[in-house]
Design a protein around this motif. Structure first.
Motif, PDB file in Angstrom:
ATOM      1  N   ILE A  65       8.252   5.725  11.613  1.00 35.31           N
ATOM      2  CA  ILE A  65       7.164   5.031  13.350  1.00 35.31           C
ATOM      3  C   ILE A  65       7.173   6.609  13.923  1.00 35.31           C
ATOM      4  O   ILE A  65       7.872   6.003  14.322  1.00 35.31           O
ATOM      5  N   GLU A 144      -1.986   7.675   9.120  1.00 38.31           N
ATOM      6  CA  GLU A 144      -0.947   7.197   9.122  1.00 38.31           C
ATOM      7  C   GLU A 144       0.149   6.004   9.309  1.00 38.31           C
ATOM      8  O   GLU A 144      -0.676   5.385  10.464  1.00 38.31           O
ATOM      9  N   PRO A 145       0.638   4.953   9.093  1.00 42.17           N
ATOM     10  CA  PRO A 145       1.351   4.055   9.620  1.00 42.17           C
ATOM     11  C   PRO A 145       1.652   3.725  11.514  1.00 42.17           C
ATOM     12  O   PRO A 145       2.112   5.137  11.917  1.00 42.17           O
ATOM     13  N   GLY A 176       1.159  -0.246   5.745  1.00 39.80           N
ATOM     14  CA  GLY A 176       2.353  -0.044   5.786  1.00 39.80           C
ATOM     15  C   GLY A 176       2.937   0.126   7.327  1.00 39.80           C
ATOM     16  O   GLY A 176       4.306   0.005   8.214  1.00 39.80           O
ATOM     17  N   SER A 177       1.306  -0.345   7.983  1.00 43.95           N
ATOM     18  CA  SER A 177       1.859  -0.090   9.739  1.00 43.95           C
ATOM     19  C   SER A 177       2.498  -1.599  10.221  1.00 43.95           C
ATOM     20  O   SER A 177       2.353  -2.395   9.140  1.00 43.95           O
ATOM     21  N   ARG A 259       4.628  -6.441   9.422  1.00 47.08           N
ATOM     22  CA  ARG A 259       4.329  -5.114   8.532  1.00 47.08           C
ATOM     23  C   ARG A 259       3.577  -5.276   7.345  1.00 47.08           C
ATOM     24  O   ARG A 259       3.246  -6.543   6.804  1.00 47.08           O
ATOM     25  N   GLY A 262       1.818  -2.247   2.644  1.00 45.54           N
ATOM     26  CA  GLY A 262       2.669  -0.841   2.269  1.00 45.54           C
ATOM     27  C   GLY A 262       2.173  -0.532   0.897  1.00 45.54           C
ATOM     28  O   GLY A 262       2.000   0.737   0.508  1.00 45.54           O
TER      29      GLY A 262
END
Ligand code: SAM
Length: 262
Positions: A65, A144-145, A176-177, A259, A262
């Motif tokens: 990350i 973007e995560p 996917g965050s 999570r 993702g």
């Protein structure tokens, strides 16, 4: 927003518990009262702060990350999120959010030299203002995560605010965050009531309540919980020996990491 040192503030009380220097007699008095109710309070604050460091390092180092959004960041202390994340990759980007003017002023002073870090003065419940803020738009890439952190802030919010706030943030984040949620809990109703009442009075209502573990679990419902699961954050990937069980502790910083699919 004003900065009146005669009135205690959550950020300064927490700073006092951590052994910081950005606090005043009004904060010390509340801190002493907290220790009177729950002598483990200082240990819990330090445990919480150590969890924050480990979780940021783990998400940056093991999960790749590179963008972090900390809701309710508090006064600069040891191992702030950008220091931990940028030690893994100096390109990591971090946005801090807080509504305490002293926090915002100190954070800005500390971050002046760091183009990949910003502080936003906002209420953590105001997801629209946060994500619409130019600093967030510059540093947090929507595709973007992201790691969205809610560490030791949910106890400052009312019941009806916490779940909707987390839901709104989830909807803004890329697949996917990660969501990091941890809050002050107590298994003892009397401790929950006494701490909640004390903090309500001290902060003139800027406080939610101490909760039970199952309530914090509910905040991460539907997410994939990463190892080692939810629990006392002292036990979340400890670096040295396993910590002693805090089953009998009157206060527990409780939470973990979920999570998004993702
Ligand atoms: N996250 C840091 C940590 O865990 O070390 C600091 C936690 S500190 C106990 C809680 C912070 O949340 C304080 O700085 C306080 O000002 C901030 N806070 C509380 N309610 C807030 C709100 N509604 N909007 C923005 N910040 C808030």
């Amino acid at each position: 927003m004003h900065h009146d040192v005669r009135r205690p503030s959550i950020a300064r009380i927490y700073d006092w518990l951590l052994g910081g220097v950005d606090n005043y007699p009004a904060d010390h008095r509340v801190g002493e009262d907290l220790l009177g109710i729950a002598p483990g309070c200082r240990t819990v604050a330090l445990t919480n702060r150590a969890f924050l460091r480990r979780v940021v390092h783990t998400l940056a180092h093991d999960y790749g990350i590179r963008q972090f959004l900390e809701h309710g960041c508090g006064l600069p202390a040891r191992d702030n999120v950008h220091e931990v994340a940028q030690a893994v990759d100096r390109e990591a980007r971090v946005v801090y959010v807080d509504n305490d003017p002293l926090v915002v002023a100190h954070a800005r002073t500390r971050l002046v030299e760091n183009p990949r870090t910003a502080v936003v003065a906002a209420d953590v419940r105001d997801t629209g203002a946060i994500f619409g803020n130019p600093a967030v738009r510059r540093l947090i890439r929507p595709g973007e995560p992201t790691a969205a952190l809610f560490v030791s802030v949910a106890q400052c919010l009312d019941d009806e605010d916490v779940t909707p706030m987390i839901e709104r943030v989830k909807q803004r984040l890329a697949p996917g965050s990660f969501l990091v949620v941890c809050q002050l809990t107590s298994p003892y109703p009397e401790v929950r009531d006494r701490v909640t009442n004390l903090m309500h009075k001290a902060t003139e209502g800027s406080w939610g309540r101490l909760r039970e573990e199952h309530e914090v679990r509910g905040y991460l419902d539907g997410l994939e919980i990463i190892e080692p699961g939810l629990g006392d954050v002292a036990d979340w990937r400890p670096e040295r020996r396993p910590t002693l069980s805090s089953a009998a502790a009157e206060l527990i910083a409780w939470g973990g990491v979920g999570r998004l699919p993702g």
